[in-house]
Write an enzyme that holds these catalytic residues in place. Structure first.
Site, short mmCIF file in Angstrom:
data_model
loop_
_atom_site.label_atom_id
_atom_site.label_comp_id
_atom_site.label_asym_id
_atom_site.label_seq_id
_atom_site.Cartn_x
_atom_site.Cartn_y
_atom_site.Cartn_z
N ARG A 108 -1.52 -60.68 -6.37
CA ARG A 108 -2.77 -60.29 -6.47
C ARG A 108 -3.24 -58.86 -5.79
O ARG A 108 -4.40 -58.68 -5.28
CB ARG A 108 -4.06 -61.28 -6.00
CG ARG A 108 -3.66 -62.50 -7.14
CD ARG A 108 -5.10 -63.39 -6.95
NE ARG A 108 -5.02 -64.60 -7.80
CZ ARG A 108 -4.95 -65.52 -7.16
NH1 ARG A 108 -5.00 -65.63 -5.91
NH2 ARG A 108 -4.87 -66.85 -7.83
N LYS A 130 -5.64 -44.70 -11.85
CA LYS A 130 -5.33 -45.34 -13.04
C LYS A 130 -3.62 -45.54 -12.89
O LYS A 130 -2.97 -44.74 -12.40
CB LYS A 130 -5.44 -44.31 -14.20
CG LYS A 130 -6.46 -43.82 -14.68
CD LYS A 130 -6.72 -43.06 -15.88
CE LYS A 130 -8.06 -42.66 -16.43
NZ LYS A 130 -7.75 -41.92 -17.75
N GLU A 172 -1.03 -28.37 -16.17
CA GLU A 172 -1.85 -29.05 -15.52
C GLU A 172 -2.75 -28.40 -14.57
O GLU A 172 -4.15 -28.67 -14.58
CB GLU A 172 -1.13 -30.43 -14.92
CG GLU A 172 -2.22 -31.77 -15.19
CD GLU A 172 -2.44 -32.37 -16.59
OE1 GLU A 172 -3.44 -32.60 -16.92
OE2 GLU A 172 -1.24 -32.92 -17.19
N LYS A 214 -9.64 -32.22 -9.29
CA LYS A 214 -9.63 -33.56 -9.73
C LYS A 214 -10.44 -34.68 -8.97
O LYS A 214 -11.19 -35.45 -9.55
CB LYS A 214 -8.21 -34.06 -9.82
CG LYS A 214 -8.13 -35.34 -10.57
CD LYS A 214 -6.73 -35.70 -11.04
CE LYS A 214 -6.90 -37.33 -11.88
NZ LYS A 214 -5.80 -37.57 -12.43
N GLU A 224 -14.38 -42.74 -16.40
CA GLU A 224 -14.40 -41.94 -17.45
C GLU A 224 -15.39 -42.37 -18.49
O GLU A 224 -15.35 -42.32 -19.69
CB GLU A 224 -13.13 -42.34 -18.24
CG GLU A 224 -12.53 -41.55 -19.37
CD GLU A 224 -11.04 -41.72 -19.55
OE1 GLU A 224 -10.55 -40.68 -20.38
OE2 GLU A 224 -10.37 -42.40 -19.00
N ARG A 228 -15.62 -37.30 -16.15
CA ARG A 228 -14.07 -37.46 -15.94
C ARG A 228 -13.34 -37.03 -17.28
O ARG A 228 -12.49 -36.83 -17.29
CB ARG A 228 -13.66 -39.09 -15.83
CG ARG A 228 -12.34 -39.10 -15.31
CD ARG A 228 -12.15 -40.32 -14.43
NE ARG A 228 -10.63 -40.46 -14.19
CZ ARG A 228 -9.82 -41.24 -13.51
NH1 ARG A 228 -10.67 -42.19 -12.60
NH2 ARG A 228 -8.61 -41.29 -13.36
N ASN A 232 -9.63 -34.42 -19.54
CA ASN A 232 -8.95 -34.35 -20.98
C ASN A 232 -8.76 -33.18 -21.73
O ASN A 232 -8.43 -33.20 -22.66
CB ASN A 232 -9.45 -35.53 -21.69
CG ASN A 232 -9.23 -37.15 -21.33
OD1 ASN A 232 -8.25 -36.96 -20.51
ND2 ASN A 232 -10.05 -37.98 -21.44
N HIS A 235 -6.19 -32.42 -23.98
CA HIS A 235 -5.31 -33.80 -24.02
C HIS A 235 -5.38 -34.41 -25.43
O HIS A 235 -4.48 -35.27 -25.84
CB HIS A 235 -5.51 -34.73 -23.00
CG HIS A 235 -4.99 -34.24 -21.48
ND1 HIS A 235 -5.02 -33.08 -20.87
CD2 HIS A 235 -4.02 -34.84 -20.75
CE1 HIS A 235 -4.40 -33.11 -20.00
NE2 HIS A 235 -3.65 -34.12 -19.68
N HIS A 239 -2.00 -35.20 -26.33
CA HIS A 239 -1.36 -36.66 -26.62
C HIS A 239 -0.74 -36.78 -28.06
O HIS A 239 0.43 -37.31 -28.28
CB HIS A 239 -2.18 -37.66 -26.23
CG HIS A 239 -2.65 -37.72 -24.73
ND1 HIS A 239 -3.76 -38.17 -24.12
CD2 HIS A 239 -1.59 -37.50 -23.58
CE1 HIS A 239 -3.60 -38.23 -22.88
NE2 HIS A 239 -2.26 -37.88 -22.46
N HIS A 249 4.98 -33.64 -21.72
CA HIS A 249 3.30 -33.59 -21.28
C HIS A 249 2.84 -32.24 -21.24
O HIS A 249 1.76 -31.69 -22.04
CB HIS A 249 3.16 -34.41 -20.31
CG HIS A 249 1.45 -34.84 -20.08
ND1 HIS A 249 0.61 -35.47 -21.04
CD2 HIS A 249 0.68 -34.10 -19.15
CE1 HIS A 249 -0.66 -35.46 -20.65
NE2 HIS A 249 -0.65 -34.78 -19.40
ZN ZN Z 1 -2.26 -34.63 -18.41
#
Ligand code: ZN
Ligand code: ADP
Length: 345
Positions: A108, A130, A172, A214, A224, A228, A232, A235, A239, A249
């Site tokens: 946990r 994340k 990035e 960031k 998000e 946030r 993106n 992205h 993506h 990426h």
């Molecule tokens: Zn990225």
């Protein structure tokens, strides 16, 4: 260099840009710490890891799976980890994601830290809380929000990084500059060569500034819902390109950022000359700026994007370099843009 404290959901992560990996023992006792790394890091940097017990996993996105997490659980069980053990991920974004997930779920939740070894992971993946693994071909479908206790960015890891991986991270960094720091954008424009040569001051500047951008955004918006989303930028399309064409990426978001910049121009919020500056900066790091011929596959991937809400997409555009805005774009409008953009511009 100055450390940054990032608080999310009452838990604080201390981020240490430009700190030697040797100081890891200040954050966790070597005899009660388990390092998770991949084979490449063990071969290239195994000497630095020697005071610690190590769990080695296979490198690559294909191994960012529950099966790999399972092998980690098994080894944690075998080496009799207990609640006082700290797990430290040493590697790129994939290792940070897997480590964060395994550490959050085992018993946990065990204490966890990262020592990111790629530029991309130092400026992005290691920060924000994340984590997760891929599932049935969907990226990061299974995961949690939980940030590590510390992130130790030792720039010397970057010296063994292949150029393609470096470019990935630079894309990035350029994204961070575009969404909130025009001064950083100008700095990168003027210092391409020293950045590529990994001059220490230059790395310190781009990593430090990107982390600041960031962490500022993440601490203003933990989950998000609003701000946030700016992270993106490039992205949504990026993506889709990554999935449909299989680019790295950084390459995929490079194309995604150019498309988003062109959409911004079409909506009147970005000057043509700024679109050209963005294209030219990405090109100077050999990053691609043109969408290929697989537009149908790209649209297909956008339609399947789990972040889409109904027929609308929250799309990040630029209101000038260094200033991101979030607009709602209909999927049809996006489709038209992807297919027609070249005719318009
Ligand atoms: Zn990225
Ligand atoms: P990211 O998502 O941060 O770009 P990945 O986790 O996908 O990075 O790792 C990319 C590849 O680079 C992996 O094969 C990994 O083993 C390798 N790698 C990570 N850090 C280094 C480094 N410092 N030197 C050389 N190779 C590295």
């Amino acid at each position: 260099m100055k450390s940054i404290d990032l608080s999310i959901a009452g838990k604080t992560c201390i981020i240490l840009p430009g700190t030697s990996f040797d100081s890891l023992n200040k954050f966790c006792a070597p005899d009660n710490t388990v390092i998770i790394c991949d084979k490449n890091i063990r071969i290239l940097h195994g000497d630095k890891l020697s005071p610690y017990r190590i769990i080695e996993v296979e490198p690559g996105e294909g191994h960012k799976t529950l099966e790999t997490v399972n092998t980690i659980y098994e080894q944690l069980l075998t080496i009799e980890t207990d609640r006082s053990t700290t797990i430290v991920g040493v590697g790129g974004g994939i290792i940070c994601d897997i480590t964060g997930f395994a550490a959050t779920t085992y018993l946990r939740g065990l204490a966890c830290g990262f020592a990111p070894t790629t530029l991309l992971a130092q400026v992005d993946a290691s920060v924000g809380g994340k984590n997760g693994v891929n599932y049935h071909g969907y990226k990061n479908l299974i995961g949690t929000f939980n940030q590590p206790g510390f992130v130790l960015c030792d720039f010397s890891f970057l010296r063994t990084l292949p150029y393609d991986e470096l470019r990935n991270g630079i894309a990035e960094v350029i994204k961070s500059a575009l969404i909130s720091d025009s001064t950083l954008f100008e700095y990168i424009e003027k210092n391409c060569k020293v950045i590529i040569s990994l001059n220490n001051d230059a790395v310190e500047r781009i990593v430090g500034d990107s982390l600041k951008i960031k962490t500022d955004i993440v601490s203003r918006d933990e989950k998000e819902s609003g701000e946030r989303r700016k992270l993106n930028f490039g992205h949504t399309i990026g993506h889709a390109i990554e999935k449909a064409i299989g680019l790295r990426h950084g390459e995929a978001i490079s194309i995604g950022m150019v498309l988003a910049a062109k959409l911004s121009e079409m909506r009147g919020t970005l000057a043509r000359e700024d679109v050209l500056r963005i294209e030219s900066l990405l090109t100077s790091f050999n990053l691609p700026t043109e969408i290929g011929s697989d537009r149908d596959a790209i649209m297909d991937a956008i339609r399947k994007d789990k972040k889409r809400e109904g027929t609308d997409i929250h799309f990040v555009l630029l209101n000038g370099i260094g200033n991101a805005i979030i607009e709602t774009i209909g999927i049809t409008e996006l489709e038209e843009a992807i297919f027609d953009l070249r005719q318009h511009l």
